[in-house]
Design an enzyme around this catalytic site. Structure first.
Site, PDB file in Angstrom:
ATOM      1  N   ASP A  90      -5.237  -6.691   5.840  1.00  0.00           N
ATOM      2  CA  ASP A  90      -6.447  -5.853   5.582  1.00  0.00           C
ATOM      3  C   ASP A  90      -7.525  -6.873   5.229  1.00  0.00           C
ATOM      4  O   ASP A  90      -8.530  -6.769   5.741  1.00  0.00           O
ATOM      5  CB  ASP A  90      -6.179  -5.148   4.296  1.00  0.00           C
ATOM      6  N   LYS A  97       3.415 -15.260   2.770  1.00  0.00           N
ATOM      7  CA  LYS A  97       3.161 -16.184   1.553  1.00  0.00           C
ATOM      8  C   LYS A  97       4.500 -16.538   1.108  1.00  0.00           C
ATOM      9  O   LYS A  97       5.186 -16.188  -0.207  1.00  0.00           O
ATOM     10  CB  LYS A  97       2.294 -15.235   0.508  1.00  0.00           C
ATOM     11  N   ASP A 110      -2.981 -18.104   2.120  1.00  0.00           N
ATOM     12  CA  ASP A 110      -4.326 -18.644   1.614  1.00  0.00           C
ATOM     13  C   ASP A 110      -4.835 -19.664   2.372  1.00  0.00           C
ATOM     14  O   ASP A 110      -6.065 -20.007   2.648  1.00  0.00           O
ATOM     15  CB  ASP A 110      -3.869 -19.379   0.092  1.00  0.00           C
ATOM     16  N   TYR A 122       0.873  -1.234   0.059  1.00  0.00           N
ATOM     17  CA  TYR A 122       0.085   0.155   0.125  1.00  0.00           C
ATOM     18  C   TYR A 122       0.893   1.110  -0.022  1.00  0.00           C
ATOM     19  O   TYR A 122       0.301   2.462  -0.374  1.00  0.00           O
ATOM     20  CB  TYR A 122      -0.834  -0.084   1.092  1.00  0.00           C
ATOM     21  N   ASP A 179     -10.862  -8.215   7.682  1.00  0.00           N
ATOM     22  CA  ASP A 179     -12.386  -8.197   7.543  1.00  0.00           C
ATOM     23  C   ASP A 179     -13.024  -9.506   7.420  1.00  0.00           C
ATOM     24  O   ASP A 179     -14.273  -9.601   7.532  1.00  0.00           O
ATOM     25  CB  ASP A 179     -12.057  -7.684   5.612  1.00  0.00           C
TER      26      ASP A 179
END
Ligand code: NAD
Length: 356
Positions: A247, A190, A223, A141, A251
């Site tokens: 993020d 990851k 994942d 970001y 959520d």
């Protein structure tokens, strides 16, 4: 103890819910013999209306001089025009950056009384109690980005960058939090694909091995974590991860309890004031009706006492009061399932009474 808090009610339901949190903080101060000085300042759409700036200098200055900041929510359709010179969310990003808030803490906890509101089966979610620690000021970001011509039209790129120091400080913070909880820390990455994740894995393991050998530590690929969160959420205690993964996962996790109105969050940095807020937005659809659920903001105030002032007993007193009112069947409209419900102010009354 004396403490100065800045309250940023913001827009929409913000002023209604922050008013209830303020009452609760006042009641805690009285009960425990503290002096909490609370001053309100403008931020968000209301600040754009007043002075054309979503985070006026005066507000930022007051935040810097305070021990902690409690925010309601900002934004709403009035300020959504994409052609507008500035937007309420600009103020949010700026305050995080200016206060150096590099870690976002989001507790995800289910409430026995409200399990039927969860989209998952009771036997899967009951007893879920996770603290997410998301890195907030680095990664993709904030990395370099751009576009350039391509044979098919254009191509675009975003760069994910992390340094050893950025990883160390947030992992350390999460590890400290795990020590104060059930002693388990999960790092999500990851690393099978991304170089930035391989650095996360290396640095995180080194921090935990050398400074927190007492913790139960594991790593999970992002994942797989997305699946575990809805198949076995009870397996996790503290979860630390980088900005983009955090993020999305937070959520996803916020859906587990089934209500946005009960979820607080904290953004903290290195020593300066932290920012505490509910995870929901300004709910313009119900603003001004005295029906918003103030509990997430009240629980954010509890986090503020815990993380900014180390007032653990006082934080737990607020959380216990919220537990008691829920156990007594008190509900605001969003969690009443069509049954009888209390107004925002009545819910505030009940929490204040439960504190006493
Ligand atoms: P929202 O969270 O404001 O509302 C989503 C739904 O949940 C609405 O139906 C709303 O009525 C309900 N809801 C939210 N909080 C509630 C509460 N405390 N009690 C009862 N019901 C509640 O999300 P949205 O509608 O997507 O966004 C509205 C505005 O808020 C937008 O301008 C958005 O940009 C802004 N926003 C701000 C923040 C923030 O200030 N940190 C976060 C998210 C969204």
């Amino acid at each position: 103890m004396q403490a100065d808090f800045v309250l940023l009610p913001g827009d929409g339901i913000g002023p209604e819910i922050v008013a209830q949190a303020k009452r609760v903080l006042t009641a805690v101060a009285t009960a425990f013999g503290h002096e909490f000085r609370m001053t309100e300042h403008l931020m968000g759409g209301c600040a754009i209306d007043a002075c054309g700036n979503p985070l006026p200098d005066e507000t930022l200055q007051a935040c810097r001089q305070s021990q902690a900041v409690l925010l309601g929510a900002v934004g709403g359709p009035k300020w959504d025009d994409p052609r507008a010179k500035t937007r309420p969310e600009v103020g949010l990003l700026k305050i995080r950056r200016e206060l150096g808030l590099f870690a976002n803490l989001r507790p995800t906890k289910t409430w026995d009384e409200l399990l039927d509101a969860s989209p998952l089966r009771r036997e899967i979610v009951q007893g879920t109690d996770i603290l997410f620690v998301r890195e907030l000021t680095g990664g993709i970001y904030f990395g370099e980005s751009g576009r350039r011509p391509h044979a098919s039209g254009e191509e675009a790129w975003n760069v994910m960058t992390y340094s050893t120091g950025e990883i160390e400080r947030v992992v350390r913070l999460a590890a400290h939090a795990a020590r104060g909880r059930r002693g388990r820390l999960t790092m999500v990455d990851k690393a099978n694909v991304l170089e930035a994740s391989r650095l996360w894995r290396q640095v995180s393991e080194a921090v935990v091995r050398t400074e927190f050998p007492d913790l139960q530590y594991n790593v999970v690929l992002v994942d797989a974590m997305a699946m575990h969160l809805i198949s076995k959420p009870r397996d996790f205690d503290v979860v630390v991860t980088e900005n983009l993964f955090g993020d999305i996962l937070t959520d996803e996790a916020s859906m587990l309890p089934g209500s946005l109105g009960l979820a607080p969050s904290a953004s903290i940095g290195s020593g300066g004031p932290g920012l505490f807020e509910p995870i929901h937005g300004s709910a313009p659809d119900i603003a001004g009706q005295n029906v918003a659920n103030p509990l997430a903001t009240i629980l954010a105030a509890a986090m503020m006492l815990r993380y900014s002032l180390q007032l653990e007993q006082e934080a737990q007193a607020i959380e216990a009061a919220v537990n008691r009112v829920l156990a007594a069947g008190c509900r605001t409209r969003d969690i009443a399932g069509g049954g009888a419900y209390l107004s925002t102010t009545e819910m505030g009354d009940r929490v204040v009474a439960a504190l006493a």
